[in-house]
Design a protein around this motif. Structure first.
Motif, PDB file in Angstrom:
ATOM      1  N   ASN A   1      -4.123  -0.125  -4.364  1.00  0.00           N
ATOM      2  CA  ASN A   1      -3.966   1.287  -4.029  1.00  0.00           C
ATOM      3  C   ASN A   1      -5.003   2.213  -4.647  1.00  0.00           C
ATOM      4  N   LYS A   2      -5.945   1.657  -5.400  1.00  0.00           N
ATOM      5  CA  LYS A   2      -6.921   2.491  -6.111  1.00  0.00           C
ATOM      6  C   LYS A   2      -7.666   3.434  -5.180  1.00  0.00           C
ATOM      7  N   GLU A   3      -8.132   2.898  -4.054  1.00  0.00           N
ATOM      8  CA  GLU A   3      -8.910   3.723  -3.131  1.00  0.00           C
ATOM      9  C   GLU A   3      -8.077   4.861  -2.550  1.00  0.00           C
TER      10      GLU A   3
ATOM     11  N   TRP B   1      -2.195  -1.588  -8.537  1.00  0.00           N
ATOM     12  CA  TRP B   1      -3.224  -0.563  -8.736  1.00  0.00           C
ATOM     13  C   TRP B   1      -4.499  -0.914  -7.965  1.00  0.00           C
ATOM     14  N   LYS B   2      -4.896  -2.173  -8.008  1.00  0.00           N
ATOM     15  CA  LYS B   2      -6.097  -2.599  -7.280  1.00  0.00           C
ATOM     16  C   LYS B   2      -5.946  -2.364  -5.777  1.00  0.00           C
TER      17      LYS B   2
ATOM     18  N   THR C   1      -7.367   7.441  -5.282  1.00  0.00           N
ATOM     19  CA  THR C   1      -8.563   8.140  -5.764  1.00  0.00           C
ATOM     20  C   THR C   1      -9.135   9.093  -4.718  1.00  0.00           C
TER      21      THR C   1
ATOM     22  N   LYS D   1       0.312   9.521  -5.200  1.00  0.00           N
ATOM     23  CA  LYS D   1       0.522   9.154  -6.606  1.00  0.00           C
ATOM     24  C   LYS D   1       2.011   9.098  -6.945  1.00  0.00           C
TER      25      LYS D   1
ATOM     26  N   SER E   1      -1.022  -4.194 -12.356  1.00  0.00           N
ATOM     27  CA  SER E   1      -2.488  -4.142 -12.206  1.00  0.00           C
ATOM     28  C   SER E   1      -2.913  -4.504 -10.785  1.00  0.00           C
TER      29      SER E   1
ATOM     30  N   GLU F   1       0.856  -1.177   0.000  1.00  0.00           N
ATOM     31  CA  GLU F   1       0.000   0.000   0.000  1.00  0.00           C
ATOM     32  C   GLU F   1       0.898   1.236   0.000  1.00  0.00           C
TER      33      GLU F   1
END
Length: 491
Positions: free
Chosen positions: A278-280, A275-276, A283, A219, A272, A215
């Motif tokens: 850390n997406k939250e 990204w999944k 964002t 960015k 990928s 995690e």
């Protein structure tokens, strides 16, 4: 041994001391198994009529799987806990060890040697376990003892396995010696599961919110993380190249190209997954108490690149260096003189961890990496005109800084982010193997003096970079299962 912080290694009624001892011995056994082939190679080569190129291929295969394995093991240990993962690794590796012992063709020998690279990831598991049990003021020396005493497994195997093979006798003595290490590992896997506990009684074992990658909390750190993954894939690509006709010719050119394509696909898949995870955060932003700087992880990776990476490379070439540099040495004497480099682990890693606990994390790391750079610069000046005892003394002084530096790295790892300690340790550990691959690749193109100079210069660069390492201080936050925030002291 005891320290000012009251670490009594003989107080077995203390849960953390018992945990330290059962865990360093688990690591010790993994290193016995991982490097079991080296002292028995003369028997293996004769029994299967191997060429020198085939032997070199086995040595390369031994480290190939360890790079991705340390990343994977780091994820598993954070998710399932070190008790289960260490037991599982020990038990499963015993079967692979038995397969290597019974191999009767070069292809099967190579396959099982490749798979045994996975056991080299065992180191990562204990870093999380020891970090759970010891407070910040003792974690450096505890991790140093774990790493230094466990690492001694490779030297212990080198001293005992040839004797065992001779005691068993016959053409298959080496097989029985290897098989016996598998039996011990299997039994100890069961013992470890029964004796070890993930945390002290009443403590919470913090787990990552999602599995698949570290995690990060910005960015910039996300991009930094992806960039830091690239060298691990490049190292694996180099290993594939070394196994191709350009190297030891175990693989065809077409197979090498297929592996390169597979590594590219794997990198995209890992990206990928990261990204999944850390997406939250990326964002919606991470809460302030969750934030940490990924540069801490990156700098520890680079520090382990030059410490353990150089150790892996130097241990591989040092006997030959002594043999070719000094007249009158035979291979046995050269190997004995070179073994001093690995022996320093027993005291050097704990000392590095102790320095970190006592005089500061960043200061210790910089001091030891600076000493490492100077040590390798001195080694680059050794030639046949040197007095041999002085050359050996210089080698052992250098190795002290190398291994104490390793202890200082892992004195910091458990203090970055508790629930991700396994993954942080896994990435740093993988970078150690990347360093070994990088330095050995350099050695294949240059002479010994230039090789040592390259390590010295790279260590000097990392020494400067470590100035930007933030000293762990205050507390880090972890979220309890009920949603409340728990603060953990790191200084």
């Amino acid at each position: 041994m005891s320290t000012d912080s009251k670490l009594n290694l003989f107080n077995f009624s203390d849960g953390k001391i018992k945990t330290l001892h059962v865990t360093w011995f688990a690591f010790f056994l993994t290193f016995v198994v991982w490097f079991s082939h080296a002292p028995l190679m003369v028997f293996i080569k004769e029994a299967l009529d191997l060429s020198s190129q085939q032997v070199k291929a086995l040595l390369i295969l031994n480290v190939a799987l360890t790079i991705p394995a340390r990343i994977l093991i780091g994820i598993l240990v954070d998710k399932y806990g070190p008790r289960l993962v260490y037991s599982g690794l020990l038990i499963s590796s015993s079967f692979i060890c038995a397969g290597f012992a019974m191999a009767d063709t070069y292809e099967s020998l190579a396959l099982f040697r490749f798979l045994l690279g996975f056991v080299g990831a065992g180191f990562v598991i204990g870093i999380r376990m020891v970090g759970e049990w010891f407070p910040a003021k003792q974690v450096g020396i505890a991790e140093g003892i774990y790493g230094g005493w466990g690492n001694f497994g490779s030297a212990a195997g080198a001293m005992t396995l040839p004797t065992l093979a001779l005691l068993f006798g016959g053409d298959d003595g080496w097989r029985y010696a290897l098989g016996l290490t598998g039996v011990f590992t299997f039994l100890y896997g069961i013992i470890y599961y029964k004796v070890a506990r993930n945390t002290p009684k009443g403590s919470t074992y913090f787990k990552p919110k999602k599995s698949g990658g570290l995690e990060v909390t910005s960015k910039g750190d996300f991009i930094f993380y992806l960039v830091m993954n690239v060298p691990m894939y490049l190292a694996l690509a180099v290993l594939a190249w070394k196994l191709s006709p350009a190297g030891v010719a175990l693989l065809t050119d077409n197979t090498m190209y297929i592996l390169w394509i597979a590594l590219g696909i794997l990198f995209l898949f890992q990206t990928s997954q990261i990204w999944k995870v850390n997406k939250e955060n990326l964002t919606h932003g991470a809460p302030e108490y969750e934030r940490y700087k990924f540069k801490q992880v990156a700098l520890l990776d680079l520090a382990y690149f030059v410490t353990f990476g150089s150790e892996l490379a130097v241990v591989s070439m040092l006997p030959l260096f002594f043999l070719e540099t000094f007249d009158g040495l035979d291979p046995v004497k050269a190997g004995l003189l070179a073994s001093g480099f690995a022996f320093m682990n027993l005291v050097a890693r704990p000392t590095g961890g102790h320095f970190s606990d006592k005089i500061g994390r960043r200061k210790s790391l910089m001091l030891l990496i600076g000493g490492l750079a100077g040590g390798y610069f001195v080694l680059s000046m050794i030639d046949g005109g040197w007095w041999l005892p002085l050359a050996v003394a210089a080698t052992m002084c250098c190795s002290f800084f190398v291994q104490a530096g390793e202890g200082a790295v892992f004195a910091i790892v458990p203090l970055v982010k508790r629930r991700m300690t396994g993954q942080i340790a896994g990435m740093a550990g993988a970078y150690g193997n990347v360093g070994g691959v990088a330095y050995l690749t350099v050695l294949s193109f240059v002479d010994y003096s230039t090789f040592f100079q390259v390590i010295a210069v790279s260590a000097a660069v990392v020494f400067v970079a470590c100035w930007f390492l933030d000293e762990p201080s205050g507390q880090i936050a972890e979220v309890m299962p009920d949603g409340s925030v728990h603060m953990i002291d790191v200084s």
